[in-house]
Write an enzyme that holds these catalytic residues in place. Sequence first.
Site, PDB file in Angstrom:
ATOM      1  N   SER A   1       0.830  -1.218   0.000  1.00  0.00           N
ATOM      2  CA  SER A   1       0.000   0.000   0.000  1.00  0.00           C
ATOM      3  C   SER A   1       0.857   1.259   0.000  1.00  0.00           C
ATOM      4  O   SER A   1       0.528   2.240  -0.669  1.00  0.00           O
ATOM      5  CB  SER A   1      -0.892   0.024   1.244  1.00  0.00           C
TER       6      SER A   1
ATOM      7  N   GLU B   1      -7.023   1.371 -13.494  1.00  0.00           N
ATOM      8  CA  GLU B   1      -6.815   0.038 -12.898  1.00  0.00           C
ATOM      9  C   GLU B   1      -7.960  -0.288 -11.940  1.00  0.00           C
ATOM     10  O   GLU B   1      -8.507  -1.395 -11.955  1.00  0.00           O
ATOM     11  CB  GLU B   1      -5.468   0.007 -12.160  1.00  0.00           C
ATOM     12  N   ARG B   2      -8.321   0.686 -11.121  1.00  0.00           N
ATOM     13  CA  ARG B   2      -9.403   0.453 -10.149  1.00  0.00           C
ATOM     14  C   ARG B   2     -10.718   0.198 -10.874  1.00  0.00           C
ATOM     15  O   ARG B   2     -11.502  -0.671 -10.481  1.00  0.00           O
ATOM     16  CB  ARG B   2      -9.530   1.673  -9.234  1.00  0.00           C
TER      17      ARG B   2
ATOM     18  N   GLN C   1     -39.319 -18.559   0.862  1.00  0.00           N
ATOM     19  CA  GLN C   1     -39.240 -17.087   0.948  1.00  0.00           C
ATOM     20  C   GLN C   1     -37.799 -16.621   1.206  1.00  0.00           C
ATOM     21  O   GLN C   1     -37.367 -15.602   0.675  1.00  0.00           O
ATOM     22  CB  GLN C   1     -40.166 -16.567   2.052  1.00  0.00           C
TER      23      GLN C   1
ATOM     24  N   GLU D   1      -9.412  -0.499   1.786  1.00  0.00           N
ATOM     25  CA  GLU D   1      -9.165   0.517   2.823  1.00  0.00           C
ATOM     26  C   GLU D   1      -8.453   1.724   2.194  1.00  0.00           C
ATOM     27  O   GLU D   1      -8.790   2.869   2.482  1.00  0.00           O
ATOM     28  CB  GLU D   1      -8.306  -0.070   3.965  1.00  0.00           C
TER      29      GLU D   1
END
Length: 381
Positions: free
Chosen positions: A132, A244-245, A281, A369
């Site tokens: 990250s 990319e995202r 249901q 995140e």
Amino acid sequence: MDRTLFAPEHDLFRQSFRQFLDKEVRPHQERWASEGQVDREVWRKAGAGGFLCPWLEEKWGGPGGDWLCSVIVMEELARAYESGFAMALHSDIIVPYLHSFGSDAQRAQWLPGCASGELVTALAMTEPGTGSDLAAIKTTAVKDGDDYVINGSKTFISNGQLCDLVVVAVKTDPDPANAHRGISLVVVEAGRPGFVKGKKLHKMGMAAQDTSELFFQDCRVPIGNRVGVEGAGFMMLMNKLQQERLCVAIGAQAGAEQVLKETIAYCKERHAFGKPISKFQNTQFKLVECATKVQIGRVFVDEVVRQHVAGKHLISECSMAKWWLTDTAQEVIDDCLQLFGGYGYMLEYPVARAFMDARVQRIYAGTNEIMKVIIAKQMGL
Ligand SMILES: Cc1cc2nc3c(=O)[nH]c(=O)nc-3n(C[C@H](O)[C@H](O)[C@H](O)COP(=O)(O)OP(=O)(O)OC[C@H]3O[C@@H](n4cnc5c(N)ncnc54)[C@H](O)[C@@H]3O)c2cc1C
């Protein structure tokens, strides 16, 4: 609801890509998954069919289509549950760096091969010590005469075994005070002395994807292999990561739609207590919840794609699409798997593989995140 993104020529493109998948991909998926990588040859076949870099101009050897063709490729791969053949990573994430930031000489050297499938690409940012926090990478490229000498190791690199070209994020200025401005992108060709492809990594999903470690040990690369100006690597990566995202979001959405479609059919056929399970249901409520999530996702991602194709730089929206659609796809696939009962846990049922494949979408291309960190920054928080 009808989709309005595509023109009739896109529908023809979709049809022909579906035929390609039926002939060149589906018959091999089982074997690719057990071998841990796709055949090298399928890249060349995809190139010959005009399915690699479909948006690339003819003057660079591309088919001269538009980015909506890439969207179709991503959607159809997801619908075929093909998670190993990293066409979007190559065509829509890595080649755009060479196309947008490479010199004309670099474009002429590399782009035709990228479109034909002669050159398979990889992008090496992540290292054992950092993912990250890109500014914390440790791989260095030190100038020596006309070369850079690269040292360092990368991990989790998709196409790590099959790649012919790797765009490597390196530190050209290791001074921590210049953490962001010290990053450059350098292309390393397979076969260069000092560039070693490490082991293929065992993963919980994406069985046919050759995600690998890569090592650089005094690997000499001409300075002319640097893409863009020295120190602009971080800026280039940030510029292109929106797409990319969005690619990850597009795949997640199409995958969830496919799983839902197959689950609805299964629930109508599978009987328990003397009636189809679709008549309970609980089943109906679960399927309605999934269908609602998938429909909302479809409308949002199509609109983000529309504006992205029109040239808007959508930082928050691409991050929103990435985190929300991948989280939602995981929820939908999990609910669908439950409706398959024990069969949902069996690998011969696509829903089981889809479940394992989907998990990584919340991690790579920037974790979900990190997407929220980006959005929070855009919101001025
Ligand atoms: C199958 C696969 C394929 C991949 N392909 C590639 C590839 O081709 N090329 C490439 O370069 N990389 C690739 N990656 C790496 C991927 O992009 C990284 O794994 C990802 O960016 C996360 O980095 P990390 O693993 O180091 O986790 P870390 O950065 O160590 O994160 C660990 C945890 O901390 C959280 N965290 C970190 N920072 C913050 C923060 N500021 N705020 C809140 N939470 C935070 C993260 O969200 C995560 O939950 C791939 C990974 C996988 C699994």
